[in-house]
Write a protein that holds these residues in place. Structure first.
Motif, PDB file in Angstrom:
ATOM      1  N   GLN A   4       9.088  -1.235 -17.633  1.00  0.00           N
ATOM      2  CA  GLN A   4      10.429  -1.011 -18.177  1.00  0.00           C
ATOM      3  C   GLN A   4      11.498  -1.739 -17.383  1.00  0.00           C
ATOM      4  N   GLN A   5      11.300  -1.807 -16.065  1.00  0.00           N
ATOM      5  CA  GLN A   5      12.346  -2.389 -15.208  1.00  0.00           C
ATOM      6  C   GLN A   5      12.062  -3.820 -14.759  1.00  0.00           C
ATOM      7  N   PHE A   6      10.775  -4.234 -14.815  1.00  0.00           N
ATOM      8  CA  PHE A   6      10.396  -5.511 -14.218  1.00  0.00           C
ATOM      9  C   PHE A   6       9.516  -6.328 -15.156  1.00  0.00           C
ATOM     10  N   GLU A   7       9.561  -7.638 -14.976  1.00  0.00           N
ATOM     11  CA  GLU A   7       8.657  -8.539 -15.690  1.00  0.00           C
ATOM     12  C   GLU A   7       7.779  -9.251 -14.667  1.00  0.00           C
ATOM     13  N   PRO A   8       6.510  -9.507 -15.006  1.00  0.00           N
ATOM     14  CA  PRO A   8       5.600 -10.148 -14.042  1.00  0.00           C
ATOM     15  C   PRO A   8       5.973 -11.603 -13.791  1.00  0.00           C
ATOM     16  N   VAL A   9       5.795 -12.017 -12.536  1.00  0.00           N
ATOM     17  CA  VAL A   9       6.054 -13.399 -12.137  1.00  0.00           C
ATOM     18  C   VAL A   9       4.752 -14.070 -11.699  1.00  0.00           C
ATOM     19  N   ALA A  10       3.980 -13.390 -10.855  1.00  0.00           N
ATOM     20  CA  ALA A  10       2.726 -13.959 -10.345  1.00  0.00           C
ATOM     21  C   ALA A  10       1.798 -12.827  -9.942  1.00  0.00           C
ATOM     22  N   LEU A  11       0.499 -13.074 -10.061  1.00  0.00           N
ATOM     23  CA  LEU A  11      -0.519 -12.122  -9.619  1.00  0.00           C
ATOM     24  C   LEU A  11      -1.616 -12.901  -8.920  1.00  0.00           C
ATOM     25  N   GLU A  12      -1.879 -12.569  -7.656  1.00  0.00           N
ATOM     26  CA  GLU A  12      -2.904 -13.260  -6.879  1.00  0.00           C
ATOM     27  C   GLU A  12      -3.947 -12.265  -6.392  1.00  0.00           C
TER      28      GLU A  12
ATOM     29  N   LEU B 238     -19.391  -2.396  11.643  1.00  0.00           N
ATOM     30  CA  LEU B 238     -19.329  -2.430  10.181  1.00  0.00           C
ATOM     31  C   LEU B 238     -18.831  -3.798   9.738  1.00  0.00           C
ATOM     32  N   THR B 239     -19.558  -4.402   8.796  1.00  0.00           N
ATOM     33  CA  THR B 239     -19.063  -5.593   8.115  1.00  0.00           C
ATOM     34  C   THR B 239     -18.460  -5.141   6.799  1.00  0.00           C
ATOM     35  N   GLU B 240     -17.165  -5.445   6.607  1.00  0.00           N
ATOM     36  CA  GLU B 240     -16.439  -4.846   5.491  1.00  0.00           C
ATOM     37  C   GLU B 240     -15.822  -5.910   4.590  1.00  0.00           C
ATOM     38  N   GLN B 241     -15.569  -5.477   3.362  1.00  0.00           N
ATOM     39  CA  GLN B 241     -14.972  -6.344   2.353  1.00  0.00           C
ATOM     40  C   GLN B 241     -13.527  -5.920   2.097  1.00  0.00           C
ATOM     41  N   ALA B 242     -12.609  -6.858   2.231  1.00  0.00           N
ATOM     42  CA  ALA B 242     -11.223  -6.628   1.832  1.00  0.00           C
ATOM     43  C   ALA B 242     -11.010  -7.240   0.452  1.00  0.00           C
ATOM     44  N   ASP B 243     -10.305  -6.514  -0.403  1.00  0.00           N
ATOM     45  CA  ASP B 243     -10.033  -6.982  -1.762  1.00  0.00           C
ATOM     46  C   ASP B 243      -8.620  -6.516  -2.128  1.00  0.00           C
ATOM     47  N   PHE B 244      -7.694  -7.472  -2.220  1.00  0.00           N
ATOM     48  CA  PHE B 244      -6.286  -7.128  -2.444  1.00  0.00           C
ATOM     49  C   PHE B 244      -5.751  -7.812  -3.695  1.00  0.00           C
ATOM     50  N   ARG B 245      -4.731  -7.201  -4.271  1.00  0.00           N
ATOM     51  CA  ARG B 245      -3.943  -7.812  -5.331  1.00  0.00           C
ATOM     52  C   ARG B 245      -2.505  -7.917  -4.848  1.00  0.00           C
ATOM     53  N   LEU B 246      -1.902  -9.089  -5.063  1.00  0.00           N
ATOM     54  CA  LEU B 246      -0.506  -9.328  -4.725  1.00  0.00           C
ATOM     55  C   LEU B 246       0.231  -9.590  -6.028  1.00  0.00           C
ATOM     56  N   SER B 247       1.049  -8.622  -6.430  1.00  0.00           N
ATOM     57  CA  SER B 247       1.748  -8.710  -7.714  1.00  0.00           C
ATOM     58  C   SER B 247       3.239  -8.915  -7.458  1.00  0.00           C
ATOM     59  N   LEU B 248       3.758 -10.039  -7.914  1.00  0.00           N
ATOM     60  CA  LEU B 248       5.181 -10.343  -7.762  1.00  0.00           C
ATOM     61  C   LEU B 248       5.865 -10.144  -9.105  1.00  0.00           C
ATOM     62  N   LEU B 249       6.954  -9.374  -9.086  1.00  0.00           N
ATOM     63  CA  LEU B 249       7.667  -9.042 -10.312  1.00  0.00           C
ATOM     64  C   LEU B 249       9.160  -9.293 -10.138  1.00  0.00           C
ATOM     65  N   ARG B 250       9.840  -9.492 -11.259  1.00  0.00           N
ATOM     66  CA  ARG B 250      11.301  -9.741 -11.237  1.00  0.00           C
ATOM     67  C   ARG B 250      12.006  -8.645 -12.020  1.00  0.00           C
ATOM     68  N   LYS B 251      13.075  -8.133 -11.444  1.00  0.00           N
ATOM     69  CA  LYS B 251      13.864  -7.112 -12.137  1.00  0.00           C
ATOM     70  C   LYS B 251      14.507  -7.706 -13.391  1.00  0.00           C
ATOM     71  N   ARG B 252      14.381  -6.997 -14.473  1.00  0.00           N
ATOM     72  CA  ARG B 252      14.936  -7.477 -15.749  1.00  0.00           C
ATOM     73  C   ARG B 252      16.470  -7.458 -15.722  1.00  0.00           C
TER      74      ARG B 252
ATOM     75  N   PHE C 299       0.821  -1.219   0.000  1.00  0.00           N
ATOM     76  CA  PHE C 299       0.000   0.000   0.000  1.00  0.00           C
ATOM     77  C   PHE C 299       0.857   1.273   0.000  1.00  0.00           C
ATOM     78  N   GLY C 300       2.002   1.218  -0.615  1.00  0.00           N
ATOM     79  CA  GLY C 300       2.861   2.396  -0.651  1.00  0.00           C
ATOM     80  C   GLY C 300       2.885   3.043  -2.017  1.00  0.00           C
ATOM     81  N   ARG C 301       3.606   4.145  -2.077  1.00  0.00           N
ATOM     82  CA  ARG C 301       3.770   4.883  -3.333  1.00  0.00           C
ATOM     83  C   ARG C 301       4.796   4.188  -4.215  1.00  0.00           C
ATOM     84  N   LEU C 302       4.420   3.925  -5.460  1.00  0.00           N
ATOM     85  CA  LEU C 302       5.275   3.197  -6.385  1.00  0.00           C
ATOM     86  C   LEU C 302       6.335   4.140  -6.960  1.00  0.00           C
ATOM     87  N   LEU C 303       7.607   3.765  -6.770  1.00  0.00           N
ATOM     88  CA  LEU C 303       8.741   4.548  -7.282  1.00  0.00           C
ATOM     89  C   LEU C 303       9.653   3.582  -8.043  1.00  0.00           C
ATOM     90  N   PRO C 304       9.399   3.364  -9.328  1.00  0.00           N
ATOM     91  CA  PRO C 304      10.090   2.300 -10.068  1.00  0.00           C
ATOM     92  C   PRO C 304      11.608   2.439 -10.125  1.00  0.00           C
TER      93      PRO C 304
END
Length: 275
Positions: free
Chosen positions: A212-220, A261-275, A159-164
């Motif tokens: 530009q810097q990374f290639e995808p490995v897995a997305l959950e 409050l009954t709440e819904q969590a919805d997350f994406r976990l993206s794993l990438l490899r540096k080229r 949940f941080g700011r992306l700084l490639p």
């Protein structure tokens, strides 16, 4: 200082530790804080007097996370990274935007890696440093990471700011980066209390931003419900999100009146490899 190659934020020379002080060959020095962290954030890198999360925001996040509401996410992160830690023989991990260190602590304890946690908020890192003294805690900016080029095996951004570019600089070739971000259904109940019309969360795609810097490995995808049983817990959740800064008076009244409050969590976990 474990296996991390710290560099001087002023001149980029290697930093050497002598007891409670870091110093470089150009006589720039930094004292270790009483709580055990290192403050390597230069005044000119601050956009405000106290950048990052305030002490109140840190305490709200700490109460919320300690209550276990996001425990399934922490476990999913560990389960995703564990096989890669073993197969790549990774030795260290940098947790960017570590906040008060709840995830960072679990990464260190369960993955058995040398871990560093970095955040621009001094109150956050001060709190984190009390949690686990075996972690290298740094007050610094992710835009100018005080670590040597190609010295990090793995990085996480929850949940941080992306700084490639800065992240790619410190990762070794083939190094892994995990980005955790909200999916479209995330916190729909809370958003329903704030906005008259609830839209899907933004279609943020780290895969595109990092292409530009990374290639995808897995997305959950990880989705689950959790229950907040009192008004304080609802307020704590609100304080963890950017939505709290956008409240009009009507929304503020609706949330103040919300005692559960009954709440819904919805997350994406993206794993990438540096080229």
């Amino acid at each position: 200082m474990s296996t991390f190659a710290l560099i001087c934020p002023v001149c980029k020379s290697p930093l050497q530790q002598q007891e409670q002080r870091l110093g470089c060959e150009h006589n720039h020095s930094f004292d270790r804080a009483r709580q055990g962290y290192w403050n390597l954030l230069l005044p000119q890198r601050k956009r405000s007097k106290e950048p990052g999360d305030s002490a109140d925001m840190v305490q709200a996040r700490q109460r919320f996370l300690q209550a276990g509401h996001y425990a399934p996410l922490a476990q999913a992160i560990i389960d995703l990274l564990q096989p890669y830690v073993q197969t790549t023989q990774a030795g260290n991990l940098l947790d960017l935007g570590c906040g008060e260190g709840w995830y960072t602590d679990q990464l260190q304890r369960q993955l058995k890696l040398n871990v560093a946690g970095l955040d621009i908020s001094k109150p956050a890192v001060r709190t984190a440093s009390r949690r686990n003294p075996d972690i290298l805690w740094l007050v610094a900016t992710g835009a100018d990471i005080p670590l040597a080029d190609e010295s990090v095996d793995m990085a996480s951004l929850i949940f941080g700011r992306l700084l490639p570019e800065p992240t790619a600089r410190v990762l070794k070739p083939g190094g892994l980066m995990l980005v955790v971000y909200p999916g479209p259904e995330h916190l729909r109940a809370l958003r329903g209390l704030i906005y008259e019309q609830v839209r899907d969360s933004s279609g943020f795609s780290p895969e595109q931003a990092l292409a530009q810097q990374f290639e995808p490995v897995a997305l959950e995808r990880l989705a689950f419900e959790f229950r907040l049983d009192n008004a304080e817990a609802v307020q704590d959740l609100l304080a963890m999100t950017p939505h709290g800064q956008r409240l009009n008076s009507a929304a503020r009244e609706r949330i103040a009146a919300c005692s559960a409050l009954t709440e819904q969590a919805d997350f994406r976990l993206s794993l990438l490899r540096k080229r």
